[in-house]
Design a protein around this motif. Structure first.
Motif, PDB file in Angstrom:
ATOM      1  N   LEU A 183       0.853  -1.191   0.000  1.00 56.91           N
ATOM      2  CA  LEU A 183       0.000   0.000   0.000  1.00 56.91           C
ATOM      3  C   LEU A 183       0.886   1.238   0.000  1.00 56.91           C
ATOM      4  CD1 LEU A 183      -2.070  -2.177   1.193  1.00 56.91           C
ATOM      5  CD2 LEU A 183      -3.171  -0.213   2.236  1.00 56.91           C
ATOM      6  N   HIS A 184       0.654   2.109  -0.953  1.00 53.84           N
ATOM      7  CA  HIS A 184       1.444   3.333  -1.016  1.00 53.84           C
ATOM      8  C   HIS A 184       0.922   4.332   0.015  1.00 53.84           C
ATOM      9  CE1 HIS A 184       3.392   6.936  -2.652  1.00 53.84           C
ATOM     10  NE2 HIS A 184       4.214   6.118  -3.263  1.00 53.84           N
ATOM     11  N   SER A 185       1.844   5.093   0.623  1.00 54.87           N
ATOM     12  CA  SER A 185       1.444   6.033   1.671  1.00 54.87           C
ATOM     13  C   SER A 185       0.461   7.075   1.157  1.00 54.87           C
ATOM     14  CB  SER A 185       2.680   6.726   2.253  1.00 54.87           C
ATOM     15  OG  SER A 185       3.353   7.479   1.259  1.00 54.87           O
ATOM     16  N   ARG A 311       1.233  -3.613  -8.902  1.00 55.14           N
ATOM     17  CA  ARG A 311       2.249  -4.642  -9.109  1.00 55.14           C
ATOM     18  C   ARG A 311       2.638  -5.293  -7.794  1.00 55.14           C
ATOM     19  NH1 ARG A 311       4.326  -0.701 -13.230  1.00 55.14           N
ATOM     20  NH2 ARG A 311       5.753   0.206 -11.690  1.00 55.14           N
ATOM     21  N   ARG A 312       2.870  -4.489  -6.779  1.00 58.29           N
ATOM     22  CA  ARG A 312       3.261  -5.030  -5.480  1.00 58.29           C
ATOM     23  C   ARG A 312       2.145  -5.888  -4.872  1.00 58.29           C
ATOM     24  NH1 ARG A 312       7.231  -1.842  -1.926  1.00 58.29           N
ATOM     25  NH2 ARG A 312       8.702  -0.981  -3.422  1.00 58.29           N
ATOM     26  N   THR A 313       0.908  -5.428  -5.010  1.00 61.17           N
ATOM     27  CA  THR A 313      -0.210  -6.192  -4.468  1.00 61.17           C
ATOM     28  C   THR A 313      -0.352  -7.515  -5.194  1.00 61.17           C
ATOM     29  OG1 THR A 313      -1.336  -4.092  -3.970  1.00 61.17           O
ATOM     30  CG2 THR A 313      -2.660  -6.092  -3.888  1.00 61.17           C
ATOM     31  N   THR A 341       6.294  -7.719 -16.575  1.00 62.78           N
ATOM     32  CA  THR A 341       5.998  -6.779 -15.490  1.00 62.78           C
ATOM     33  C   THR A 341       7.279  -6.321 -14.805  1.00 62.78           C
ATOM     34  OG1 THR A 341       3.909  -7.938 -15.119  1.00 62.78           O
ATOM     35  CG2 THR A 341       4.657  -6.437 -13.388  1.00 62.78           C
ATOM     36  N   MET A 342       7.355  -5.041 -14.496  1.00 61.97           N
ATOM     37  CA  MET A 342       8.564  -4.496 -13.881  1.00 61.97           C
ATOM     38  C   MET A 342       8.706  -4.951 -12.433  1.00 61.97           C
ATOM     39  SD  MET A 342       8.900  -0.650 -15.399  1.00 61.97           S
ATOM     40  CE  MET A 342       7.177  -0.276 -15.191  1.00 61.97           C
ATOM     41  N   ALA A 343       9.946  -5.155 -12.023  1.00 63.75           N
ATOM     42  CA  ALA A 343      10.245  -5.554 -10.649  1.00 63.75           C
ATOM     43  C   ALA A 343       9.914  -4.399  -9.701  1.00 63.75           C
ATOM     44  CB  ALA A 343      11.722  -5.929 -10.529  1.00 63.75           C
ATOM     45  N   PRO A 344       9.747  -4.685  -8.399  1.00 64.98           N
ATOM     46  CA  PRO A 344       9.439  -3.615  -7.440  1.00 64.98           C
ATOM     47  C   PRO A 344      10.441  -2.466  -7.537  1.00 64.98           C
ATOM     48  CG  PRO A 344       9.181  -5.748  -6.394  1.00 64.98           C
ATOM     49  CD  PRO A 344       9.769  -6.016  -7.742  1.00 64.98           C
ATOM     50  N   ALA A 401      16.878  -1.189  -3.958  1.00 68.65           N
ATOM     51  CA  ALA A 401      15.632  -1.880  -3.599  1.00 68.65           C
ATOM     52  C   ALA A 401      15.268  -1.647  -2.137  1.00 68.65           C
ATOM     53  CB  ALA A 401      15.768  -3.375  -3.871  1.00 68.65           C
ATOM     54  N   ASP A 402      13.975  -1.625  -1.854  1.00 71.78           N
ATOM     55  CA  ASP A 402      13.519  -1.502  -0.472  1.00 71.78           C
ATOM     56  C   ASP A 402      13.314  -2.899   0.119  1.00 71.78           C
ATOM     57  OD1 ASP A 402      11.214  -2.388  -1.703  1.00 71.78           O
ATOM     58  OD2 ASP A 402       9.920  -0.835  -0.875  1.00 71.78           O
ATOM     59  N   GLU A 403      12.737  -2.964   1.330  1.00 71.17           N
ATOM     60  CA  GLU A 403      12.580  -4.241   2.013  1.00 71.17           C
ATOM     61  C   GLU A 403      11.690  -5.204   1.229  1.00 71.17           C
ATOM     62  OE1 GLU A 403      12.244  -1.311   3.283  1.00 71.17           O
ATOM     63  OE2 GLU A 403      13.623  -1.116   4.974  1.00 71.17           O
ATOM     64  N   PHE A 404      10.638  -4.674   0.599  1.00 69.49           N
ATOM     65  CA  PHE A 404       9.756  -5.539  -0.193  1.00 69.49           C
ATOM     66  C   PHE A 404      10.514  -6.119  -1.386  1.00 69.49           C
ATOM     67  CE2 PHE A 404       6.672  -6.387  -3.535  1.00 69.49           C
ATOM     68  CZ  PHE A 404       5.701  -7.114  -2.865  1.00 69.49           C
ATOM     69  N   GLY A 405      11.289  -5.282  -2.060  1.00 68.01           N
ATOM     70  CA  GLY A 405      12.067  -5.757  -3.197  1.00 68.01           C
ATOM     71  C   GLY A 405      13.098  -6.798  -2.793  1.00 68.01           C
TER      72      GLY A 405
END
Length: 418
Positions: A183-185, A311-313, A341-344, A401-405
């Motif tokens: 979820l984006h802020s 994409r993240r969802t 599809t693009m990576a996170p 990359a962030d933690e999700f990536g």
């Protein structure tokens, strides 16, 4: 005899001039013990966080004295959760308290833009997904093994355990007022009721007290049913929020089942799984990529937020599906429909707090990826796996990359190698 230091004649009470009380900081700054710039209607700290700002107002009491009391200048809509929710005296106190605290979830994570910076999620420019039906029908693949032409993915017990721990942490973090990383802020900055109600019910379920399980579970099922029956003609943003809420409900029911009746223990079943993928399809078919992203140009911020969150969802749902199928003894397959599809995206882009910062960083992002953005299929096993060119692209992506990536990379590396 005169006493030294004696004061002069007293002034009658009726002729005294009322002393002006010094300015008071807003309530949020007082609670945080932070300096308040006293700007009205919102101080800078509250603007930066997108929260309500409450200043003490002078209210005359019955005795004629003035008292400082806080008056709300700007109240967020999230505290009202959904139009359909009613937190009256018939609800358990723990559930009412849970709902009252939901508004603070949006206070965590990256700061949202100032109140005078509007985001228009009605003008979204995405490229439609041509084979989105593959997402809807994905549940069938384990049952038609011979027609897929694919070898099942190998996920060992340690991988499943790792994924289970990660997904459960996304849900438990709602108790810490932290939203899941898909979820984006800026979504939370608009306070969509479907997500507000979802956070309320999930927190209530995770902190439930004996005796209220059936009521909370029934309310969750009603809300999931409402999402299932929503009109398909909605904005893409609303469709995304509904998909996210349904996924959160589904994972909650699966990972934190009730300990009571059989009905509570089997809250997430195959039919719910099928409906979850139908809702994912409805959101994905509008598009997972901005039109500008396809041409290697900068999209508008709102379109990028929706595409990135989608994409993240969707990645999270696929990971959850892998866990669910494995527990049922069913095979999992590579998501060929998501190959392009693009990576996170990078941490700095995902957490940008305002449009100017995001646009500046996206321009830098484009210059770093003149050879094309990294696709998730580049993290899968192929003839290019292990080559210098492929590893250079992956390492370039990992640097930001962030933690999700990083979690997504860990899963792919464990299954496919890099």
């Amino acid at each position: 005899m005169e006493v030294s230091g004696r004061s002069g004649p007293s002034t009658p009470a009726s002729s005294r001039i009322a002393r002006t009380s010094r300015k008071k900081a807003c309530r949020k700054c007082v609670q945080a013990k932070s300096a308040c710039d006293l700007t009205k209607p919102k101080c800078k700290r509250c603007r930066d966080r997108g929260t309500s700002c409450e200043y003490p107002a002078l209210i005359e009491s019955k005795s004629g004295n003035t008292e400082n009391q806080y008056t709300t200048v700007d109240v967020s809509g999230l505290s009202t959760t959904s139009d359909s929710i009613s937190l009256d005296s018939s609800w358990p106190r723990s559930l009412v308290n849970s709902a009252a605290d939901v508004s603070t979830i949006a206070d965590n994570g990256p700061a949202r833009p100032d109140s005078d910076v509007a985001l228009d999620f009605q003008q979204i420019h995405l490229a439609p997904m041509t084979d989105a039906e593959e997402i809807r029908d994905r549940w069938l693949r384990p049952y038609i093994l011979g027609s897929t032409g694919q070898e099942p993915k190998q996920l060992n017990a340690h991988t499943i355990q790792y994924l289970t721990c990660v997904l459960k942490s996304y849900l438990r973090n709602l108790l810490n007022l932290t939203a899941p990383p898909f979820l984006h802020s800026m979504q939370l900055g608009t306070y969509p009721p479907v997500l507000a109600y979802c956070f309320t019910l999930v927190r209530a379920w995770l902190t439930r007290i004996p005796g209220c399980e059936h009521m909370i579970l029934g309310t969750i099922r009603e809300e999931m049913g409402r999402i299932e029956s929503q009109d398909a003609v909605r904005s893409d943003f609303d469709s995304l929020c509904s998909f996210q809420a349904y996924l959160i409900y589904s994972m909650t029911m699966y990972f934190f089942p009730g300990a009571g009746t059989l009905e509570e223990h089997q809250s997430f079943d195959t039919q719910t799984h099928i409906r979850m993928q139908e809702i994912a399809f409805q959101s994905a078919k509008v598009g997972l990529t901005c039109r500008a992203e396809e041409s290697q140009t900068r999209p508008n911020w709102e379109s990028w937020i929706v595409a990135s969150a989608k994409r993240r969802t969707l990645f999270t749902m696929y990971i959850f599906t892998n866990v669910y199928n494995t527990q049922l003894g069913l095979p999992n397959f590579v998501a060929e429909e998501l190959r392009g599809t693009m990576a996170p995206e990078s941490k700095i882009l995902w957490e940008a707090s305002n449009r100017a910062v995001w646009e500046r960083e996206y321009n830098r992002h484009l210059s770093r990826w003149e050879d094309g953005m990294l696709k998730i299929s580049e993290l899968w096993k192929s003839a290019e796996t292990g080559t210098d060119a492929r590893r250079e692209r992956i390492e370039r992506w990992l640097q930001s990359a962030d933690e999700f990536g990083m979690m997504f990379f860990a899963v792919c590396a464990h299954i496919h190698g890099c």
